[in-house]
Scaffold this motif. Structure first.
Motif, PDB file in Angstrom:
ATOM      1  N   TRP A  23    -136.504  37.944 -12.345  1.00 37.05           N
ATOM      2  CA  TRP A  23    -137.182  38.849 -13.284  1.00 37.05           C
ATOM      3  C   TRP A  23    -138.387  38.187 -13.959  1.00 37.05           C
ATOM      4  N   HIS A  67    -130.828  39.572 -10.508  1.00 35.15           N
ATOM      5  CA  HIS A  67    -130.285  40.547 -11.461  1.00 35.15           C
ATOM      6  C   HIS A  67    -129.916  41.777 -10.654  1.00 35.15           C
ATOM      7  N   TRP A  70    -131.694  45.259 -10.691  1.00 35.47           N
ATOM      8  CA  TRP A  70    -133.128  45.184 -10.416  1.00 35.47           C
ATOM      9  C   TRP A  70    -133.402  44.710  -8.990  1.00 35.47           C
ATOM     10  N   TRP A 144    -124.506  38.750 -19.234  1.00 37.52           N
ATOM     11  CA  TRP A 144    -124.882  38.760 -20.648  1.00 37.52           C
ATOM     12  C   TRP A 144    -124.565  40.156 -21.182  1.00 37.52           C
ATOM     13  N   GLU A 184    -122.401  34.225 -21.544  1.00 37.69           N
ATOM     14  CA  GLU A 184    -123.594  33.975 -22.371  1.00 37.69           C
ATOM     15  C   GLU A 184    -123.424  34.625 -23.740  1.00 37.69           C
ATOM     16  N   LYS A 186    -125.406  35.648 -27.651  1.00 32.43           N
ATOM     17  CA  LYS A 186    -126.692  35.922 -28.294  1.00 32.43           C
ATOM     18  C   LYS A 186    -126.421  36.532 -29.659  1.00 32.43           C
ATOM     19  N   ASP A 219    -128.141  29.905 -23.720  1.00 31.66           N
ATOM     20  CA  ASP A 219    -129.547  30.311 -23.603  1.00 31.66           C
ATOM     21  C   ASP A 219    -130.229  29.766 -24.856  1.00 31.66           C
ATOM     22  N   HIS A 222    -131.124  31.918 -27.808  1.00 28.34           N
ATOM     23  CA  HIS A 222    -130.094  32.757 -28.425  1.00 28.34           C
ATOM     24  C   HIS A 222    -129.392  32.056 -29.588  1.00 28.34           C
ATOM     25  N   HIS A 246    -129.821  28.744 -19.909  1.00 30.46           N
ATOM     26  CA  HIS A 246    -131.011  29.567 -19.688  1.00 30.46           C
ATOM     27  C   HIS A 246    -132.086  28.936 -20.553  1.00 30.46           C
ATOM     28  N   ASP A 254    -135.423  35.664 -29.900  1.00 34.22           N
ATOM     29  CA  ASP A 254    -135.273  35.468 -28.452  1.00 34.22           C
ATOM     30  C   ASP A 254    -136.625  35.756 -27.799  1.00 34.22           C
ATOM     31  N   ASP A 292    -134.832  31.290 -18.110  1.00 35.31           N
ATOM     32  CA  ASP A 292    -134.786  32.720 -18.445  1.00 35.31           C
ATOM     33  C   ASP A 292    -135.983  32.984 -19.355  1.00 35.31           C
TER      34      ASP A 292
END
Ligand code: RM4
Ligand code: MN
Ligand code: MN
Length: 396
Positions: A23, A67, A70, A144, A184, A186, A219, A222, A246, A254, A292
């Motif tokens: 991505w 992903h 996607w 996530w 993950e 956040k 991450d 996060h 990440h 973020d 990421d």
């Protein structure tokens, strides 16, 4: 002495591999709108092609994180296409990232949703991801969860913990041998009051109760501003619970900025915790280093090359820390000397060493310059311009 330093840095560079996010090559933006780049990747084939460029110039990124919605919109049916692209570009499929946040059904959560049918839908999607990972020989399934709520009193926080425990356990038990589930966390966004997996403690407990193949993913973006991320990393290392990173940087929340662009010392301190632990234990920590990031304004491939070079420089600096001396100074509580041993490594200019390492590996000494001279960026901008100008608001 200089030779010993260079050797330590070379050995570290030999080991470092960094996974790229598919991505990160596509058009991205903010919640206010998406910025279109003429050369952005518009499909999975272009994402593989762009990742292969980063690999060709840096030699450090053999895998591409995918992903699922996607990149494999038809799920398992798209595995053949991914395998073909993987072969064609010499890039392996990396971690498989479920998407349990985009569909309308997930408005009130996925695994934490009070509606059992939606929890089922989310679990089934992640189980499909486990099967996709298996088919692609990817080790990590990396969800996530955007789950949470916006206002006090609107959701039962403890009940949702139970839903997560149940769902993650079922997913864990479907993992194939050797696969890993990376949980993950956040703190906020998209939920602004409570997030179901908001910090490393929640991720740790959920991973732990799911089973031995579940680990925590950190991450770097996060966390709250004041948090000591390397201390979190140290705790997870101590408990053998860190599965991956990440990488990105941020100034506020973020932000998904380029690694080390705001605070390179923090990245160095994280690498140092890992390397010190490896030195003490005599074994390399089994950590997946992944990027990421979302480069809304920078050229995507260029920004990714810049990220990899930054990671290499900071990792090589962390490799210069004299662990034996540092351990002794820590024991003696020789504070200034201990601190200077760490800081001294950070201030070493390792760029000439990294450059020599690249040349010795048959890579360009200056990957950014070589990439620019290759004309790839201009070529894809020309080829993809039309498709991008007609693009709509999705990452794929
Ligand atoms: C989230 C989180 C996930 C990533 C999505 C796109 O903030 O970092 O890892 O898959 O963004
Ligand atoms: Mn992430
Ligand atoms: Mn994020």
């Amino acid at each position: 002495m200089r030779d010993a330093l260079a050797e330590a840095a070379w050995k570290a560079l030999d080991k470092l591999q960094i996974e790229l996010p598919s991505w990160g090559f596509a058009n991205t933006g903010t919640r206010f709108g998406k910025f279109i780049q003429p050369g952005a990747a518009t499909n999975i084939a272009e994402k593989f092609s762009d990742a292969a460029q980063v690999q060709a110039f840096t030699g450090t990124c053999p895998t591409l994180a995918l992903h699922v919605q996607w990149d494999l919109p038809r799920g398992l049916k798209d595995v053949g296409e991914v395998e073909k692209l993987s072969k064609q570009h010499g890039i392996r499929a990396g971690s498989i990232n479920p998407n349990i946040f985009q569909n309308q059904e997930y408005k009130y959560g996925s695994l934490g949703n009070p509606d059992p049918a939606i929890r089922r839908m989310a679990i089934d999607h992640i189980l499909d991801c486990v099967a996709i990972a298996d088919a692609l020989k990817s080790r990590d399934v990396s969800p996530w969860f955007a789950d949470g709520s916006n206002y006090p009193g609107t959701q039962n926080i403890r009940r949702r913990i139970g839903f997560f425990e149940e769902g993650l356990k079922e997913i864990h038990d479907a993992l194939r041998p050797g696969q890993r589930l990376l949980v993950e966390y956040k703190p906020f966004e998209p939920a602004f009051y409570h997030t179901d997996i908001a910090d490393w403690g929640m991720a740790y407990l959920l991973a732990k109760q799911s089973g031995p193949q579940a680990l925590v993913l950190v991450d770097t973006g996060h966390h709250y501003q004041a948090q000591n991320i390397e201390q979190i990393v140290a705790w997870l290392l101590h408990h053998d619970m860190i599965g991956g990173f990440h990488f990105n940087d941020r100034r506020y929340a973020d932000d998904d900025l380029t690694l080390g662009s705001i605070d390179p010392y923090q990245v160095f301190r994280i690498f140092h915790e890992i390397r010190m632990c490896e030195w003490e234990n005599g074994v390399t920590a089994d950590i997946a280093y992944m990027v990421d990031q979302s480069h809304n304004l920078k050229g995507k491939v260029e920004a990714m090359i810049q990220t990899v070079l930054t990671a290499q420089e900071l990792y090589a600096r962390a490799a210069l820390v004299d662990h034996g001396r540092l351990a002794m100074l820590q024991q003696e509580c020789a504070l200034v000397d201990a601190e200077e041993t760490l800081r001294g490594a950070f201030w070493e200019d390792v760029r000439p060493i990294v450059k020599q390492w690249r040349i010795a590996k048959g890579l360009p000494g200056d990957p950014m310059k070589a990439f620019r001279e290759s004309g790839y960026a201009e070529r894809i901008a020309g080829e993809r311009r039309e498709k991008n100008l007609g693009a709509t608001a999705s990452y794929a």
